[in-house]
Design a protein around this motif. Structure first.
Motif, PDB file in Angstrom:
ATOM      1  N   ILE A 121      31.537  60.992  52.830  1.00  0.00           N
ATOM      2  CA  ILE A 121      32.262  59.761  52.522  1.00  0.00           C
ATOM      3  C   ILE A 121      33.162  59.345  53.682  1.00  0.00           C
ATOM      4  O   ILE A 121      33.147  58.189  54.120  1.00  0.00           O
ATOM      5  CB  ILE A 121      33.090  59.949  51.231  1.00  0.00           C
ATOM      6  N   SER A 122      33.943  60.288  54.191  1.00  0.00           N
ATOM      7  CA  SER A 122      34.893  59.958  55.260  1.00  0.00           C
ATOM      8  C   SER A 122      34.198  59.532  56.545  1.00  0.00           C
ATOM      9  O   SER A 122      34.753  58.775  57.348  1.00  0.00           O
ATOM     10  CB  SER A 122      35.810  61.150  55.538  1.00  0.00           C
ATOM     11  N   HIS A 123      32.955  59.975  56.738  1.00  0.00           N
ATOM     12  CA  HIS A 123      32.193  59.592  57.930  1.00  0.00           C
ATOM     13  C   HIS A 123      31.428  58.278  57.747  1.00  0.00           C
ATOM     14  O   HIS A 123      30.668  57.866  58.626  1.00  0.00           O
ATOM     15  CB  HIS A 123      31.225  60.716  58.311  1.00  0.00           C
ATOM     16  N   GLY A 124      31.607  57.632  56.594  1.00  0.00           N
ATOM     17  CA  GLY A 124      31.031  56.313  56.392  1.00  0.00           C
ATOM     18  C   GLY A 124      29.574  56.287  55.984  1.00  0.00           C
ATOM     19  O   GLY A 124      28.883  55.285  56.207  1.00  0.00           O
ATOM     20  N   HIS A 125      29.094  57.360  55.347  1.00  0.00           N
ATOM     21  CA  HIS A 125      27.682  57.434  54.971  1.00  0.00           C
ATOM     22  C   HIS A 125      27.418  57.013  53.523  1.00  0.00           C
ATOM     23  O   HIS A 125      26.275  57.052  53.070  1.00  0.00           O
ATOM     24  CB  HIS A 125      27.153  58.858  55.157  1.00  0.00           C
ATOM     25  N   VAL A 126      28.465  56.625  52.786  1.00  0.00           N
ATOM     26  CA  VAL A 126      28.316  56.369  51.350  1.00  0.00           C
ATOM     27  C   VAL A 126      28.673  54.914  51.019  1.00  0.00           C
ATOM     28  O   VAL A 126      29.676  54.378  51.498  1.00  0.00           O
ATOM     29  CB  VAL A 126      29.206  57.331  50.531  1.00  0.00           C
ATOM     30  N   PHE A 127      27.828  54.315  50.172  1.00  0.00           N
ATOM     31  CA  PHE A 127      28.024  52.917  49.761  1.00  0.00           C
ATOM     32  C   PHE A 127      28.077  52.852  48.235  1.00  0.00           C
ATOM     33  O   PHE A 127      27.312  53.525  47.542  1.00  0.00           O
ATOM     34  CB  PHE A 127      26.883  52.046  50.267  1.00  0.00           C
ATOM     35  N   VAL A 128      28.981  52.036  47.725  1.00  0.00           N
ATOM     36  CA  VAL A 128      29.078  51.791  46.285  1.00  0.00           C
ATOM     37  C   VAL A 128      28.796  50.317  46.047  1.00  0.00           C
ATOM     38  O   VAL A 128      29.508  49.452  46.581  1.00  0.00           O
ATOM     39  CB  VAL A 128      30.467  52.161  45.735  1.00  0.00           C
ATOM     40  N   ASN A 129      27.751  50.045  45.300  1.00  0.00           N
ATOM     41  CA  ASN A 129      27.317  48.663  45.049  1.00  0.00           C
ATOM     42  C   ASN A 129      27.146  47.888  46.359  1.00  0.00           C
ATOM     43  O   ASN A 129      27.498  46.713  46.464  1.00  0.00           O
ATOM     44  CB  ASN A 129      28.321  47.946  44.136  1.00  0.00           C
ATOM     45  N   GLY A 130      26.604  48.577  47.361  1.00  0.00           N
ATOM     46  CA  GLY A 130      26.295  47.944  48.637  1.00  0.00           C
ATOM     47  C   GLY A 130      27.441  47.876  49.629  1.00  0.00           C
ATOM     48  O   GLY A 130      27.246  47.462  50.773  1.00  0.00           O
ATOM     49  N   LYS A 131      28.637  48.291  49.231  1.00  0.00           N
ATOM     50  CA  LYS A 131      29.794  48.251  50.124  1.00  0.00           C
ATOM     51  C   LYS A 131      30.186  49.664  50.553  1.00  0.00           C
ATOM     52  O   LYS A 131      30.267  50.564  49.710  1.00  0.00           O
ATOM     53  CB  LYS A 131      30.978  47.566  49.433  1.00  0.00           C
ATOM     54  N   LYS A 134      35.006  54.719  52.102  1.00  0.00           N
ATOM     55  CA  LYS A 134      35.364  55.909  52.873  1.00  0.00           C
ATOM     56  C   LYS A 134      36.519  56.678  52.241  1.00  0.00           C
ATOM     57  O   LYS A 134      37.149  57.511  52.879  1.00  0.00           O
ATOM     58  CB  LYS A 134      35.713  55.507  54.313  1.00  0.00           C
ATOM     59  N   ILE A 135      36.764  56.412  50.971  1.00  0.00           N
ATOM     60  CA  ILE A 135      37.854  57.069  50.252  1.00  0.00           C
ATOM     61  C   ILE A 135      37.253  57.998  49.201  1.00  0.00           C
ATOM     62  O   ILE A 135      36.621  57.544  48.241  1.00  0.00           O
ATOM     63  CB  ILE A 135      38.767  56.035  49.576  1.00  0.00           C
ATOM     64  N   ALA A 136      37.446  59.295  49.374  1.00  0.00           N
ATOM     65  CA  ALA A 136      36.841  60.290  48.472  1.00  0.00           C
ATOM     66  C   ALA A 136      37.338  60.162  47.045  1.00  0.00           C
ATOM     67  O   ALA A 136      36.606  60.445  46.093  1.00  0.00           O
ATOM     68  CB  ALA A 136      37.107  61.694  48.998  1.00  0.00           C
TER      69      ALA A 136
END
Length: 210
Positions: A121-131, A134-136
């Motif tokens: 998450i902190s490295h920017g690999h995760v998206f929620v509803n396309g956005k 970076k906040i765990a």
């Protein structure tokens, strides 16, 4: 990422070692062979010997540690929020913890540990509803769709985690392994969460309500 992951793993093992439990139910945990804490008194130490306060503290530290050793201030805020919500505080607190984005990534088996989920998450690999998020501690809502970026989809850590038989998928996070997406179906009740050891959120509530 591999080097940082090794440091996270060491920290993770220290939590379980301190409390004398296989906190995440991992096959390689040293407590599968030696089920006691380190030190000369380790073999004779028992949770049953603790005072009521000691039992409450242990329950709090185990639950906090399980979710990636959340900071005390942040963890206390979950208690405050849970007690201000409708319903039982214990159920509310578990719901808030299971709505954390790093916990959802872990439940989806996109990462082998909560620590590595937090790192994704902190490295920017995760998206929620396309956005990109970076906040765990981001609170996921029912029907939110979580996806991984293209780089993460190629990571051995992610691929091996999805293929691992060490953990099962849970019914409140629906996963499509083929395209690395997960849908948060619902907020689980305490009894729905697949903890590998006994958790006692009621004692955690008692600890903070003293």
């Amino acid at each position: 990422m591999a080097r940082m992951g090794a440091k996270r793993n060491t920290k993770k093992l220290k939590i379980g070692r301190h409390w004398g439990v296989n906190l995440w139910g991992q096959a390689k945990s040293p407590f599968n062979k030696r089920k006691y804490k380190p030190g000369q008194h380790g073999p004779t130490a028992r949770a049953g010997n603790l005072s009521d306060y000691g039992k409450q503290l242990r329950a709090k530290q185990l639950l906090k540690g399980y979710y990636g050793n959340i900071g005390e201030k942040k963890f206390h805020k979950y208690y405050d929020e849970a007690t201000n919500m409708k319903g039982e505080a214990t159920q509310n607190m578990i719901g808030l913890l299971e709505r954390r984005l790093d916990a959802v990534i872990y439940r989806a088996k996109f990462a082998p540990t909560v620590f590595s989920a937090r790192q994704l998450i902190s490295h920017g690999h995760v998206f929620v509803n396309g956005k990109k998020v970076k906040i765990a501690s981001y609170q996921v809502k029912p029907e939110d769709v979580i996806t991984l970026g293209d780089t993460a989809k190629q990571m051995p850590l992610v691929v091996l985690s999805l293929e691992s038989a060490e953990r099962d998928f849970c019914d409140y996070v629906r996963v499509n392994s083929g395209d690395f997406t997960a849908t948060y179906v619902r907020v689980p009740a305490f009894e729905d969460v697949p903890y590998p050891i006994q958790m006692q959120p009621d004692l955690v509530v008692e600890y903070y309500s003293r």
